[in-house]
Design an enzyme around this catalytic site. Structure first.
Site, PDB file in Angstrom:
ATOM      1  N   GLU A 196      43.746  33.286  42.894  1.00 52.85           N
ATOM      2  CA  GLU A 196      44.892  33.277  42.436  1.00 52.85           C
ATOM      3  C   GLU A 196      46.092  32.870  43.216  1.00 52.85           C
ATOM      4  OE1 GLU A 196      45.445  36.796  40.180  1.00 52.85           O
ATOM      5  OE2 GLU A 196      43.706  36.543  39.347  1.00 52.85           O
ATOM      6  N   GLU A 378      37.034  36.995  37.427  1.00 52.23           N
ATOM      7  CA  GLU A 378      37.495  38.280  37.122  1.00 52.23           C
ATOM      8  C   GLU A 378      37.764  38.298  35.587  1.00 52.23           C
ATOM      9  OE1 GLU A 378      41.027  39.660  39.011  1.00 52.23           O
ATOM     10  OE2 GLU A 378      40.290  38.944  40.958  1.00 52.23           O
TER      11      GLU A 378
END
Length: 473
Positions: A196, A378
């Site tokens: 991220e 995730e």
């Protein structure tokens, strides 16, 4: 190195074939009873991150999150990652727990400050020793290690020199990545460079570490991507599969009255990272915004480094972004000025978003970026469940995960090249600026450090064993 570690190293590679066996020519299916089967070789796993579970903050290096979490007012309830789940000292028990829950692949992150405490220069053997032991323990229990090299935990010395806004950080990352690969690469096949990068560049400026509102954010974006590209040089060092994990969100316009806003927000939230890594260019919308925010030096030559083949694109999915037709703009994302959002853009949507957004996202990625395999690195939800003796009931999480996996199955049936799913998270953990208020599939009593698998952990174990969902779930 212990004798057991030497024995495990002699049998290196055990379990790695699981991740290497990607989906080729096998289709997901629904049988006559309504059960949903996932493709042969579908990767089932669970995920954590170093700073969120390891603790041991006074051992083997200091990172910017150690400093940030000790700054009053930065983290909910004054929580810190000093102890967290104490995984640094309890990793062997945690691996045995994961094995008992049927985990086949474990995605974890390596803490850069433990390996190179000063960001550059001497490598810390004690830090490498910990991950050496962790990998051997995983392989010894038949669990494939799937490490991420950067999950927001930057050595504080590099932050003091400018963090990711400084070009040099990308080169220091490449050196660190090579040091980790030298130690673990004989047993670890699959690697993720960054987790991220959007968060490290944008969200860090007001919610997460380092918390500096004047960080040149678009310069940080570029240097994070450059670090990813430099990290891909691990392939020449013998790395098997290499990937990048992005937090991606479908952008939904409330009604035609918001024309133009959706594409600009999608460029900022999604294509700003997808396009350089997978197409070798920035979106035009981002280039226009960058012109007023960042001097990148030599982006053309850098893009040749950034745009290299990846084996898998990791997708972290928690929410969609919905634009509002009315109300005042409520965001601090450069380039989205004047656009109205139904909720602040910087807030992660917990407890869980509508799963159909994930189906839409996976199909879009397979259409727009063909040839790159997808893996959900995730996905999860947080609910305010509590331990009741030896049990933790969490039916809301099971319902959410069931709906999500049905949406994932639908996407595969419709043609998405999705090869695996990692639930977030194995353990309750330090959820960054939220502190310890978000929860995983295993309950952690932070006073005693006792672990209790939630009902969702047992449910997920059965899903993995069946490689699918039963009718009625």
């Amino acid at each position: 190195m212990t004798e057991s570690a030497m024995t495990s190293r002699a049998g290196r590679g055990r379990g790695a074939d699981l991740v290497a066996a990607v989906v080729q020519g096998h289709a997901a299916a629904s049988d006559a009873a309504g059960d949903l089967s996932f493709p042969d070789g579908f990767i089932w796993g669970a995920a954590t991150a170093a700073y969120q579970i390891e603790g041991a903050w006074r051992e083997d290096g200091r990172g910017l999150w150690d400093v940030f979490s000790h700054t009053p007012g930065k983290v909910a309830s004054g929580h810190t990652g000093d102890i967290a789940c104490d995984h640094y000292h309890r990793y062997a028990d945690d691996v045995r727990l994961m094995a008992g829950l049927g985990d086949r692949v474990y995605r974890f992150s390596v803490a850069w400050p433990r390996i190179v405490p000063d960001g550059s220069g001497p490598v810390n053997p004690a830090g490498l020793d910990f991950y050496d032991r962790l990998v051997d323990e995983l392989l010894g229990h038949g669990i494939t290690p799937y490490p991420t090299l950067y999950h927001w935990d930057l050595p504080q010395t590099l932050e003091d020199r400018g963090g990711w806004a400084a070009r040099d950080t990308a080169y220091r990352f490449a050196e660190y990545a090579l040091a980790v690969h030298r130690r673990l690469g004989d047993r670890v096949r699959c690697w993720i460079t960054l987790n991220e990068p959007w968060v490290a560049a944008f969200l860090a400026t007001h919610r997460g570490a380092p918390g500096a509102a004047d960080v040149p954010r678009f310069r940080a974006v570029h240097h994070l991507l450059l670090g990813h590209g430099l990290g891909l040089r691990l392939r020449s060092a013998g790395a098997g599969q290499l990937g990048l994990t992005l937090s991606l969100s479908p952008v939904i316009e409330a009604r035609p009255g918001v024309r133009g806003g959706g594409r600009r927000v999608d460029a900022l939230a999604n294509r700003q990272f997808l396009d350089p890594a997978l197409r070798g260019r920035y979106p035009e919308e981002v280039l226009k915004i960058m012109a007023g925010h960042a001097r990148l030096g030599h982006p053309g030559r850098d893009l040749e480094t950034i745009h290299q083949p990846v084996d898998l694109l990791g997708v972290n999915y928690y929410s969609h972004v919905r634009l509002a037709a009315e109300g005042e703009p409520a965001n601090r994302l450069p380039g989205s000025e004047g656009i109205r959002f139904e909720r602040p853009t910087a807030v992660t949507a917990w407890p869980g978003d509508r799963p159909d957004g994930l189906r839409t996202l996976l199909l879009r990625l397979s259409r727009d970026y063909p040839g790159v395999g997808l893996i959900i690195t995730e996905n999860g939800a947080a609910f305010d469940d509590r331990a009741d003796g030896d049990r933790v009931h969490d039916p809301e999480r099971i319902r959410y995960l069931t709906a999500t996996l049905r949406a994932v199955h639908d996407a595969i049936m419709a043609g998405a090249d999705l090869r695996g799913y990692f639930v977030w998270s194995v353990l309750d953990n330090f959820e960054w600026a939220y502190g310890y208020h978000k929860r995983g599939i295993v309950y952690v009593d932070y006073t005693t450090m006792r672990r209790i698998p939630r009902e969702s952990a047992l449910w997920y174990r059965d899903v993995v064993r069946r490689n699918g969902l039963r009718n009625g779930e």
